[in-house]
Design a protein around this motif. Structure first.
Motif, short mmCIF file in Angstrom:
data_model
loop_
_atom_site.label_atom_id
_atom_site.label_comp_id
_atom_site.label_asym_id
_atom_site.label_seq_id
_atom_site.Cartn_x
_atom_site.Cartn_y
_atom_site.Cartn_z
N ARG A 89 0.84 -1.20 0.00
CA ARG A 89 0.00 0.00 0.00
C ARG A 89 0.87 1.25 0.00
N ILE A 90 0.44 2.25 -0.78
CA ILE A 90 1.14 3.55 -0.79
C ILE A 90 0.11 4.65 -0.65
N ASP A 148 2.76 7.39 3.72
CA ASP A 148 2.98 6.17 4.49
C ASP A 148 2.84 4.97 3.56
N ILE A 149 3.66 3.99 3.81
CA ILE A 149 3.77 2.82 2.93
C ILE A 149 3.75 1.56 3.77
N SER A 150 3.07 0.54 3.28
CA SER A 150 3.12 -0.78 3.90
C SER A 150 3.95 -1.68 2.99
N VAL A 151 4.98 -2.29 3.57
CA VAL A 151 5.86 -3.15 2.78
C VAL A 151 6.00 -4.51 3.45
N LEU A 152 6.14 -5.51 2.61
CA LEU A 152 6.39 -6.87 3.08
C LEU A 152 7.89 -7.09 3.01
N SER A 181 12.33 2.84 7.05
CA SER A 181 11.69 4.13 6.77
C SER A 181 12.69 5.12 6.18
N SER A 182 13.86 5.23 6.80
CA SER A 182 14.88 6.16 6.31
C SER A 182 15.37 5.77 4.93
N GLU A 183 15.55 4.47 4.70
CA GLU A 183 16.05 4.01 3.42
C GLU A 183 15.02 4.26 2.31
N VAL A 184 13.73 4.02 2.62
CA VAL A 184 12.68 4.27 1.63
C VAL A 184 12.62 5.76 1.29
N SER A 185 12.63 6.63 2.31
CA SER A 185 12.59 8.08 2.08
C SER A 185 13.77 8.52 1.22
N LYS A 186 14.95 7.95 1.49
CA LYS A 186 16.15 8.30 0.73
C LYS A 186 16.01 7.88 -0.73
N ARG A 187 15.55 6.65 -0.96
CA ARG A 187 15.41 6.16 -2.35
C ARG A 187 14.37 6.95 -3.12
N VAL A 188 13.23 7.28 -2.48
CA VAL A 188 12.18 8.06 -3.14
C VAL A 188 12.70 9.45 -3.47
N SER A 189 13.42 10.08 -2.52
CA SER A 189 13.97 11.41 -2.73
C SER A 189 14.94 11.43 -3.90
N GLU A 190 15.79 10.40 -3.99
CA GLU A 190 16.76 10.33 -5.09
C GLU A 190 16.07 10.12 -6.43
N ARG A 191 15.02 9.30 -6.43
CA ARG A 191 14.35 8.97 -7.70
C ARG A 191 13.52 10.14 -8.22
N VAL A 207 6.56 7.32 6.43
CA VAL A 207 6.43 6.39 7.56
C VAL A 207 6.14 5.02 6.95
N VAL A 208 6.96 4.03 7.30
CA VAL A 208 6.84 2.71 6.68
C VAL A 208 6.34 1.69 7.68
N GLU A 209 5.22 1.04 7.33
CA GLU A 209 4.72 -0.08 8.13
C GLU A 209 5.36 -1.36 7.59
N VAL A 210 6.14 -2.00 8.44
CA VAL A 210 6.88 -3.19 8.03
C VAL A 210 6.09 -4.44 8.43
N ILE A 211 5.76 -5.25 7.43
CA ILE A 211 5.05 -6.50 7.66
C ILE A 211 6.02 -7.64 7.40
#
Length: 409
Positions: free
Chosen positions: A196-197, A209-213, A223-233, A241-245
């Motif tokens: 989910r995004i 906020d994102i839900s990731v498996l 969360s930090s790594e996702v924000s960094k990758r999205v910012s770079e892209r 904020v990442v919900e980790v499943i």
């Protein structure tokens, strides 16, 4: 008509620039207790007001141009209009370039709208100059026609600015951005699937906020790594904020559900998941202790097949069949600890009498921690054989349990 339109347009620029200044100043304030996401939407409000002023101005110019096409007006063209318009082109060109650079650097809607105002001044001034020349040579209709063309061109641009500002204010986001965010998440090591995004784009900032498996072995701050990758892209500041499943927990729950649908399976326990992208699962299936081995084998095969078919990412399933009267299925952790203690205390293994220092049994999935006392002069090889034998004894009582035997002297 062209010079008059420019005069009205330029008069509104002072008001527009003041609105831009205020909106940019407020939008740059840091988050506070009443604006936890910051004040960036003030910028979009400024862009919307700027676009509205441009729409009003250019609409008036268009109506006046149509009126003059119907009722032509006599004009006398001298040197002063040309000189004023050329000076306006020089000033507006530099203003527009400066604002465009700032708008590109900050993704500011207000600065973008203001840059559009001044770029519209440049183009309208140039077309007015052309119109003045054409009128001077006797083509009187050129003045209102050029005014009409200018108004249509910038009405379109103003509508785009208004649309983008409204998108920011109503939290609407371009679906292509969502796909870019999904791709950025997929590049993060350990993320198996993005389920989910939700995101909002405000100027040059994206919140969401994102839900990731994720794989159970993933380490670090997702969360930090996702924000960094999205910012770079996306080349924008990002805060997610990442919900980790856990993929392992999801698989275990799916295995339980599939098992409950297989006839003859009373329950399951000791589910273990291994592997990265291609997962393997092993489990103990509880069945009626009175069935024969042929029926038990059929149940095991059926359950393995259904798990591989219905549970995502599973490439191999191993099912151990347990009779329903096993102690581990009928007793509490404390009762099992007593059973194991009675079995081990005083037991002789290769000439050594087991001396327990401590014994702990944790609830399912069963985990047993044992500490024994060994003589100081015992060889390490023999100590290893004794601890291994104790593990086998415990597993006969608790199949599938995680058993750890420590020794002290």
């Amino acid at each position: 008509m062209g010079v008059l339109a420019e005069a009205i347009h330029s008069a509104l620029d002072s008001l527009t620039s003041l609105i831009t200044l205020l909106s940019v100043r407020y939008s740059s304030k840091p988050p506070d207790s009443s604006h936890t996401y910051g004040h960036r939407k003030y910028d979009s409000i400024g862009g919307l007001i700027g676009a509205a002023l441009l729409l009003v101005t250019m609409s008036w110019v268009a109506l006046e141009a149509i009126n003059r096409l119907i009722r032509p007006v006599e004009m006398e063209i001298g040197v002063i209009p040309f000189a004023v318009m050329i000076l306006a082109v020089i000033v507006d060109t530099e203003r527009s370039r400066a604002l465009k650079r700032a708008a590109d650097a900050t993704s500011s809607r207000a600065l973008e709208a203001d840059a559009l105002h001044f770029s519209s001044d440049v183009f309208t001034s140039l077309t007015v100059i052309i119109g003045l020349f054409l009128v001077k040579f006797g083509i009187k209709a050129a003045d209102p026609i050029i005014g009409l063309l200018i108004s249509v061109l910038f009405l379109r641009s103003a509508l785009k600015i208004a649309k983008d500002s409204l998108m920011d204010l109503t939290d609407r986001i371009d679906p292509s951005l969502i796909e870019e965010i999904r791709r950025a998440c997929s590049d993060v090591p350990g993320i198996i699937e993005v389920s989910r995004i939700r995101a909002r784009s405000i100027g040059n900032m994206i919140f969401g906020d994102i839900s990731v498996l994720v794989d159970s072995d993933v380490k670090g701050d997702i969360s930090s790594e996702v924000s960094k990758r999205v910012s770079e892209r996306l080349k924008k500041d990002a805060d997610f904020v990442v919900e980790v499943i856990s993929a392992e927990e999801l698989i275990k729950e799916a295995v339980r559900k599939v098992s409950s649908e297989v006839s003859g399976v009373v329950g399951v326990h000791g589910i273990k998941v291994s592997g990265l992208n291609e997962k393997r699962v092993s489990l103990h299936a509880v069945v009626d202790p009175n069935i024969d081995v042929v029926r038990a084998h059929e149940i095991s095969d059926l359950l393995e097949r259904k798990i591989k078919e219905e549970v995502p990412w599973i490439v191999e399933a191993i099912v151990h069949v347990d009779p329903a009267d096993l102690p581990s299925l009928r007793m509490t952790g404390k009762e099992l600890a007593d059973v194991i203690k009675r079995e081990l205390e005083g037991k002789r293994i290769d000439g050594y009498e087991v001396v327990l220092e401590s014994l702990e049994v944790f609830d399912p999935p069963w985990t047993v921690n044992i500490r024994i006392i060994l003589p100081e002069d015992m060889p390490l090889r023999k100590a290893h054989e004794i601890t291994h034998e104790i593990e086998l004894i415990v597993r006969r009582i608790l199949p599938g349990a995680t058993v750890t035997v420590h020794f002290s002297i």
